[in-house]
Design a protein around this motif. Structure first.
Motif, mmCIF file in Angstrom:
data_model
loop_
_atom_site.group_PDB
_atom_site.id
_atom_site.type_symbol
_atom_site.label_atom_id
_atom_site.label_comp_id
_atom_site.label_asym_id
_atom_site.label_seq_id
_atom_site.Cartn_x
_atom_site.Cartn_y
_atom_site.Cartn_z
ATOM 1 N N SER A 223 1.035 -1.199 0.113
ATOM 2 C CA SER A 223 -0.029 -0.014 -0.002
ATOM 3 C C SER A 223 0.966 1.386 0.009
ATOM 4 N N GLU A 224 2.009 1.292 0.740
ATOM 5 C CA GLU A 224 2.803 2.427 0.731
ATOM 6 C C GLU A 224 3.340 2.572 -0.490
ATOM 7 N N LEU A 225 4.126 1.424 -1.080
ATOM 8 C CA LEU A 225 4.607 1.476 -2.510
ATOM 9 C C LEU A 225 3.571 2.091 -3.711
ATOM 10 N N PHE A 226 2.447 1.477 -3.686
ATOM 11 C CA PHE A 226 1.318 2.095 -4.669
ATOM 12 C C PHE A 226 1.147 3.682 -4.222
ATOM 13 N N ASN A 227 0.927 3.836 -2.966
ATOM 14 C CA ASN A 227 0.538 5.401 -2.734
ATOM 15 C C ASN A 227 1.844 6.374 -2.816
ATOM 16 N N ALA A 228 3.059 5.885 -2.942
ATOM 17 C CA ALA A 228 4.208 6.706 -3.160
ATOM 18 C C ALA A 228 4.188 7.078 -4.715
ATOM 19 N N ILE A 229 3.408 6.211 -5.617
ATOM 20 C CA ILE A 229 3.807 6.307 -7.035
ATOM 21 C C ILE A 229 3.050 7.627 -7.361
ATOM 22 N N LYS B 44 2.959 10.314 -5.768
ATOM 23 C CA LYS B 44 3.902 11.437 -5.248
ATOM 24 C C LYS B 44 5.090 11.752 -6.290
ATOM 25 N N GLN B 45 5.165 11.011 -7.181
ATOM 26 C CA GLN B 45 6.582 11.063 -7.955
ATOM 27 C C GLN B 45 6.386 11.766 -9.229
ATOM 28 N N PRO B 46 7.232 12.458 -9.688
ATOM 29 C CA PRO B 46 7.387 13.317 -10.817
ATOM 30 C C PRO B 46 6.721 12.783 -12.092
ATOM 31 N N THR B 47 6.665 11.246 -12.438
ATOM 32 C CA THR B 47 5.689 10.860 -13.465
ATOM 33 C C THR B 47 4.368 11.230 -13.185
ATOM 34 N N SER B 48 3.957 10.880 -12.086
ATOM 35 C CA SER B 48 2.438 10.863 -11.956
ATOM 36 C C SER B 48 2.017 12.582 -11.867
ATOM 37 N N LYS B 49 2.979 13.308 -11.345
ATOM 38 C CA LYS B 49 2.604 14.712 -11.370
ATOM 39 C C LYS B 49 2.609 15.466 -12.641
ATOM 40 N N ILE B 50 3.393 14.670 -13.802
ATOM 41 C CA ILE B 50 3.350 15.210 -15.129
ATOM 42 C C ILE B 50 2.173 14.935 -15.832
ATOM 43 N N ASP B 51 1.592 13.822 -15.285
ATOM 44 C CA ASP B 51 0.530 13.298 -16.066
ATOM 45 C C ASP B 51 -0.675 14.143 -15.423
ATOM 46 N N GLU B 52 -0.950 14.332 -14.258
ATOM 47 C CA GLU B 52 -1.823 15.342 -13.563
ATOM 48 C C GLU B 52 -1.871 16.650 -14.160
ATOM 49 N N ILE B 53 -0.555 17.190 -14.274
ATOM 50 C CA ILE B 53 -0.362 18.469 -14.892
ATOM 51 C C ILE B 53 -1.064 18.486 -16.569
ATOM 52 N N GLU C 62 12.503 1.487 -6.678
ATOM 53 C CA GLU C 62 12.718 3.053 -6.020
ATOM 54 C C GLU C 62 12.699 4.182 -7.236
ATOM 55 N N LYS C 63 12.848 3.796 -8.424
ATOM 56 C CA LYS C 63 12.601 4.818 -9.484
ATOM 57 C C LYS C 63 10.924 5.190 -9.571
ATOM 58 N N LEU C 64 10.333 4.217 -9.419
ATOM 59 C CA LEU C 64 8.732 4.516 -9.472
ATOM 60 C C LEU C 64 8.006 4.867 -8.037
ATOM 61 N N THR C 65 8.703 4.750 -7.018
ATOM 62 C CA THR C 65 7.999 5.116 -6.048
ATOM 63 C C THR C 65 8.895 6.210 -4.912
ATOM 64 N N GLY C 66 10.303 6.243 -5.306
ATOM 65 C CA GLY C 66 11.127 7.257 -4.562
ATOM 66 C C GLY C 66 11.390 6.589 -3.052
ATOM 67 N N LEU C 67 10.996 5.416 -2.757
ATOM 68 C CA LEU C 67 11.242 4.920 -1.565
ATOM 69 C C LEU C 67 12.450 4.004 -1.611
ATOM 70 N N GLU C 68 13.241 3.981 -0.586
ATOM 71 C CA GLU C 68 14.319 3.056 -0.391
ATOM 72 C C GLU C 68 13.860 1.777 0.368
ATOM 73 N N ILE C 69 14.182 0.601 -0.432
ATOM 74 C CA ILE C 69 13.805 -0.691 -0.027
ATOM 75 C C ILE C 69 15.035 -1.593 -0.082
ATOM 76 N N LYS C 70 14.970 -2.495 0.779
ATOM 77 C CA LYS C 70 16.076 -3.495 1.039
ATOM 78 C C LYS C 70 15.464 -4.981 0.690
ATOM 79 N N SER C 71 14.224 -5.136 1.007
ATOM 80 C CA SER C 71 13.548 -6.426 0.554
ATOM 81 C C SER C 71 12.321 -6.420 -0.093
ATOM 82 N N PRO C 72 11.840 -7.236 -0.612
ATOM 83 C CA PRO C 72 10.471 -7.074 -1.217
ATOM 84 C C PRO C 72 9.187 -7.130 0.078
#
Length: 424
Positions: free
Chosen positions: A22-28, A30-39, A215-225
């Motif tokens: 859920s956190e990964l999906f929500n983070a999408i 907030k990323q520039p790619t989604s913001k560009i689509d919104e604009i 991390e590119k898609l969400t901007g979150l640092e992860i170590k494991s799935p």
């Protein structure tokens, strides 16, 4: 101080591992790619407002200050003033000032309605495209996470095989030291262990790539799935992935209608103007003269011939036909893909059950093989085959799980399902 640093590192490590789907999906979002689509979606809505602005009147204030090198008459004069000045010199001045207001109102412009519809469809298409892109990014995150989970489980399986081989090697070392077994037997085990280390290292390389993708898609640092749980089936219905293109086609049809309206329908406009004119120090009257002047006009224009616009309409009509064929082709491909994915999903469920049975059977066979090898009733090569079979069956099972998640992700995109309602 040292203890605080250690605790901070522990908390940081926990945070890296505690990311949920859920956190990964929500983070999408907030990323520039989604913001560009919104604009882009907002720009399309503003473009619709820009077209609708054509229905509103245009109002302008104007003012002129003109100085001539020789006296110039103040124009125009109304008939009453002209009659009064009959036989008298008209007002002339070197300097003439004007101030006024002009208004233009469209009364009938047929293409405006069609252009407004075009902008409306384009705005809707942009909104649907933004939504589709979000679902696609969700699917990419889910797919990458599933692959990451597969690699983690594969590493566990490889380490389990490695541990089993190391136990066998310890027992074999005793036999070699006693002279009952040739030393080459250890070399074969060592070679197998080295292969496992190479495989594990290669998997870590693949993991780094997958983590980078997430991390590119969400901007979150992860170590494991992130842990994944299937909570709801895919809601099927219309093929959502076709909707942006459908709206684009409707926009193209409205654009074609607007071109026809512009080419064949008249335009009616109402305009009005009022001007206050001043002639300073009239050379004949010896005083300043002030005249008010205005008009209103109802104008009609009807296009008769424009070959360029006729050709443009033909091109637009062909473009619509092309997009319709493209839509039909995409629809056929997606329907075929949906059919295949649905069948695959059922087959993968069956494969999971079969793979689970296969793992258990191969584990039992490995136990017997170990005993036979220890008692000298099985060659080392045959024993290693059973080790490989256990590893292969586990790899097949984990790979099937990953494939199942990939299928779910693809179906979610096609039908426009938010994966937050499907996976947690």
């Amino acid at each position: 101080m040292k203890m605080i640093s250690i605790l901070a590192l522990i908390v940081f490590a926990v945070n890296l591992q505690a990311v949920s789907m859920s956190e990964l999906f929500n983070a999408i979002k907030k990323q520039p790619t989604s913001k560009i689509d919104e604009i882009s979606s907002k720009m399309a809505k503003v473009a619709q407002d820009r077209v609708n602005a054509g229905y509103y009147p245009t109002v302008n204030l104007f003012g002129n200050y003109t100085h001539y090198n020789s006296p110039t008459n103040l124009r125009p004069l109304d008939p009453v003033t002209t009659a009064k000045l009959a036989g008298q010199p008209l007002p002339f001045s070197n300097t003439i000032e004007q101030i006024g207001i002009g208004v233009s109102v469209p009364v009938f412009v047929k293409e405006l309605g069609d252009l407004s519809q075009k902008a409306k469809y384009l705005a809707k298409s942009a909104s649907l495209k933004k939504e589709l892109n979000f679902y696609q990014n969700e699917a990419l995150v889910l797919g990458s996470n599933a692959s990451l989970e597969y690699l983690d489980r594969l590493i566990i399986a490889l380490k389990a095989t490695k541990k089993s081989l190391e136990t066998t090697r310890d027992d074999l070392q005793i036999s070699v030291n006693s002279g009952r077994t040739p030393g080459i037997a250890l070399d074969k085990i060592d070679e197998k262990l080295n292969q496992l280390d190479i495989s594990i290292n290669n998997i870590f390389i693949k993991k780094a790539t997958l983590i980078s993708n997430i991390e590119k898609l969400t901007g979150l640092e992860i170590k494991s799935p992130a842990k994944m749980e299937y909570i709801s089936g895919i809601k099927k219905g219309e093929i959502f992935a076709l909707k942006p293109l459908q709206k684009v086609i409707k926009a193209s049809m409205s654009d074609y209608k607007a071109s026809r309206a512009k080419r064949y329908y008249p335009k009616v406009a109402l305009s009005a103007m009022w001007s206050e004119n001043y002639a300073q120090n009239d050379v004949r009257f010896g005083e300043s003269v002030h005249r008010g002047y205005g008009y209103y006009r109802l104008s009609v224009s009807l296009p008769l011939y424009n070959r360029g616009e006729d050709v443009d309409m033909q091109l637009k009509k062909i473009a619509i036909m092309k997009n319709k064929m493209k839509l039909k082709k995409t629809e056929q491909e997606l329907k075929s893909e949906v059919k295949a994915l649905t069948q695959n999903l059922m087959l993968l469920e069956k494969s999971l059950k079969l793979n689970q049975l296969n793992i258990q059977k191969n584990k039992n066979l490995l136990k017997y093989a170990k005993v036979s090898f220890d008692e000298g009733r099985m060659t080392e090569e045959d024993y290693l085959v059973y080790e490989d079979k256990v590893l292969e069956s586990k790899s097949s099972y984990y790979g099937t799980v990953s494939q199942k998640w990939q299928v779910i992700a693809k179906l979610a995109v096609i039908y426009g399902n938010d994966l937050k309602g499907v996976v947690r």
